[in-house]
Design an enzyme around this catalytic site. Sequence first.
Site, short mmCIF file in Angstrom:
data_model
loop_
_atom_site.label_atom_id
_atom_site.label_comp_id
_atom_site.label_asym_id
_atom_site.label_seq_id
_atom_site.Cartn_x
_atom_site.Cartn_y
_atom_site.Cartn_z
CD GLU A 84 -2.79 -0.86 2.57
OE1 GLU A 84 -2.77 0.25 3.17
OE2 GLU A 84 -3.45 -1.81 2.97
CG ASP A 95 -3.48 8.23 7.97
OD1 ASP A 95 -3.73 7.03 7.80
OD2 ASP A 95 -3.38 9.06 7.05
#
Length: 307
Positions: A84, A95
């Site tokens: 990724e 995140d």
Amino acid sequence: MTDTHKGFESSQAATAPAGAPSDARHTQPLGFTNTPSKTASRLQTLADKNSPAFIAYLPYGFPDKEYSLKAFETLVNHGVDIVEIGLPYSDPVMDGPVIQAASHIALDNGEHIAGVFDAVETVAKAGGVPLIMSYWNLIFHYGVERFARDFSNAGGAGLITPDLIPDEAGEWIEASERYGLDRVFLVSPDSTADRLAIVANNARGFVYAASRMGVTGERTTISSSPELLVERTRQAGADHVCVGIGVSTPEQGAKVGSYADGVIVGSALVHQLLDDTGKHVKPQEQGLADLAQTTRALADAIHTARG
């Protein structure tokens, strides 16, 4: 999605190249491709060997472009099957602090979205399957059709969109079908049976099962909820289900790998390139050595999770 969010492109004031036609993203090639899913093919090859896939995340441009490309190559050379490649974003939704810190370093270096295709080519040439993980605003501003074309030409496999749901993904679904790209949507333990079915019916490659609600980051324990979510998602029609968010040790990787088609690790790998404060980058030689060691340990545990 609206275009009011700041992102990789907007925060760097990067736009389409000068002279590009204003309707470039609406240009449609003729027909659709019958190209098989690169991601699903890799997952199936491993499944035939009774092994889950090791899927690794690193943000592009961190710590800098050269260091970043070497880091992606290191991942593949030490056991990662699918990579990724993260597009750094100035206003992250999911995140955690480690990936946020890495993204800000990349943004400060002035990296822009067009450069990510170098990372895609690096991963593909090393033998890994390259995915891009991006918030939708970045793709929208680049141009959906243009992105699909450039991504496919670079050897890309598919796109993970944490903030794009299938109901609002019509333009991306059409473009991805034209260029044979995978569409990885997310589900969570709170997803209803109807929602799981919608995602499973529209995904291509695999469905990303978030092991818990919240942001990414390393965790000391993994609950039993991801296993139930994987089973529910399969029952909803998904061919492949991979689990991420919170997996950070070989022991956790083996546990998740015992029931998931793939194990996704991010923060624990990003952490290898930062010092103990989590704010400063390690020298390249040390960082890559630490990344290689951690990657190999995780790969060995994940690939042997089923015996």
